[in-house]
Design an enzyme around this catalytic site. Structure first.
Site, PDB file in Angstrom:
ATOM      1  N   MET A 137     -62.874  26.669  13.207  1.00  0.00           N
ATOM      2  CA  MET A 137     -62.141  25.438  12.858  1.00  0.00           C
ATOM      3  C   MET A 137     -61.197  25.068  13.999  1.00  0.00           C
ATOM      4  SD  MET A 137     -61.373  26.255   8.817  1.00  0.00           S
ATOM      5  CE  MET A 137     -60.402  27.724   9.184  1.00  0.00           C
ATOM      6  N   ASP A 138     -61.712  24.303  14.934  1.00  0.00           N
ATOM      7  CA  ASP A 138     -60.973  23.974  16.147  1.00  0.00           C
ATOM      8  C   ASP A 138     -60.563  22.503  16.159  1.00  0.00           C
ATOM      9  OD1 ASP A 138     -59.842  24.250  18.625  1.00  0.00           O
ATOM     10  OD2 ASP A 138     -61.732  24.123  19.720  1.00  0.00           O
ATOM     11  N   GLY A 139     -59.322  22.227  16.546  1.00  0.00           N
ATOM     12  CA  GLY A 139     -58.905  20.846  16.752  1.00  0.00           C
ATOM     13  C   GLY A 139     -57.812  20.342  15.827  1.00  0.00           C
ATOM     14  N   SER A 179     -66.110  23.052  15.890  1.00  0.00           N
ATOM     15  CA  SER A 179     -65.724  21.645  15.985  1.00  0.00           C
ATOM     16  C   SER A 179     -65.042  21.349  17.312  1.00  0.00           C
ATOM     17  CB  SER A 179     -64.792  21.288  14.827  1.00  0.00           C
ATOM     18  OG  SER A 179     -63.674  22.160  14.796  1.00  0.00           O
ATOM     19  N   SER A 180     -64.819  20.082  17.573  1.00  0.00           N
ATOM     20  CA  SER A 180     -64.108  19.543  18.748  1.00  0.00           C
ATOM     21  C   SER A 180     -64.911  19.605  20.035  1.00  0.00           C
ATOM     22  CB  SER A 180     -62.752  20.238  18.950  1.00  0.00           C
ATOM     23  OG  SER A 180     -62.895  21.515  19.528  1.00  0.00           O
TER      24      SER A 180
END
Length: 324
Positions: free
Chosen positions: A57-59, A269-270
């Site tokens: 879960m990036d960003g 993500s991102s």
């Protein structure tokens, strides 16, 4: 000036009628959205459905900066996104969802920052348990994966309560990796495997990666175990039993992630393509997908595209798994 009660009543009725119409329209659109989603999932389900999807879960911070949110706003938006992503995964038939919530390396941040993240994590764990719609509808069992002893006590207690409260659920699983890195998980699993093979005679991991212990004939019965520089795991087989050394399956069963099958898809993500020390052992035969959306922007279409990408490469991945 005296107000005409008839006009007042008429205006009130108009307002009620408008609100009722808006409510009907909102419900209609919501039902239409659910129906369209079910049809979409039915079409996708004609192909193979992944059993396990893992997410980095990036960003969250970049999302907060992008929209000028207050501190923690990005993480709060990210939590809402997690709820949506879980719902879509479970609806389409994915049994296991793993999320990378907190790395061991994160403990190296400033103490106040670590404290903030711990407080936020406790809040989100307790918040998730209040989301009874998702937990009960999909029969979610929550498991926290990692070195939980490192967590601050309130967080650890909240995690234990969540695991206990959902222990009887077996339909779907949510694995939350906290105080986790692969570089911690793998040596630990090797250590545990060697301990089992040596009969608990004191295995230790050296800086060069070898695992040694006091394995004299008298103490270990000839079952000494060590890892050579080339990565092979051997034992002292001078005794008559010729007991087998540590195998990959031994290490597998001692992994934190042994509670679930290996991921079919790893999503970060991102747009980043780094694995960040996450599930390195388990992602040998796995689709990697890096949508440009920041984590709070993740939703239905990112989940759909990840599954379509998995289906596209399914035959090749199955072939590689059989060759392994």
């Amino acid at each position: 000036m005296e107000v005409n009660p008839i006009i007042t009543t008429d205006n009130s009725l108009k307002k009620m009628e408008e609100e009722r119409s808006e409510s009907i329209m909102t419900k209609f659109l919501a039902d239409l959205n659910i129906t369209a989603r079910k049809l979409l999932f039915r079409v996708i389900s004609t192909g193979p459905i992944p059993q396990h999807i893992a997410f980095i879960m990036d960003g969250n911070r970049r999302f907060a900066k992008k929209w000028k949110l207050t501190e923690g706003g990005g993480h709060k938006a990210g939590f809402l996104s997690l709820m949506s992503v879980l719902k879509y995964c479970y609806e389409i038939g994915v049994k296991y969802v793993t999320v990378y919530a907190f790395s061991i390396d994160n403990f190296n941040r400033r103490p106040d920052e670590v404290q903030y993240v711990m407080d936020l994590m406790q809040e989100k764990i307790e918040g998730f348990m209040k989301e009874l719609t998702i937990v009960n509808r999909y029969g979610v069992r929550v498991l926290f994966i990692g070195d939980l002893k490192r967590l601050y006590e309130p967080v650890r207690v909240a995690a234990e309560k969540a695991m206990e409260a959902t222990a009887n659920n077996t339909h779907t699983y949510l694995l939350v990796c906290v105080a986790y890195t692969s570089s911690h998980e793998i040596p630990r699993a090797i250590y545990e495997s060697c301990e089992e093979k040596s009969g608990g005679t004191g295995v230790m991991i050296n800086g060069n990666g070898s695992v040694n212990g006091d394995y004299s004939e008298e103490k270990s019965g000839g079952t000494g175990v060590m890892i050579n520089g080339n990565g092979n795991v051997n034992g002292d087989y001078s005794n008559e039993d010729h007991e087998e050394g540590v195998k990959v399956v031994d290490i597998d069963k001692n992994m934190y992630m042994a509670v679930a099958p290996d991921p079919d898809i790893l999503v970060r993500s991102s747009g980043e393509t780094r694995l960040s020390n996450f599930l390195l052992w388990q992602t040998t035969n796995c689709v990697l997908y890096s949508p440009k959306a920041l984590w709070p922007e993740m939703g239905l279409w990112q989940v759909v595209w990840a599954i379509l990408k998995f289906q596209k490469h399914y035959k090749y991945l199955e072939k590689k798994k059989k060759q392994a």
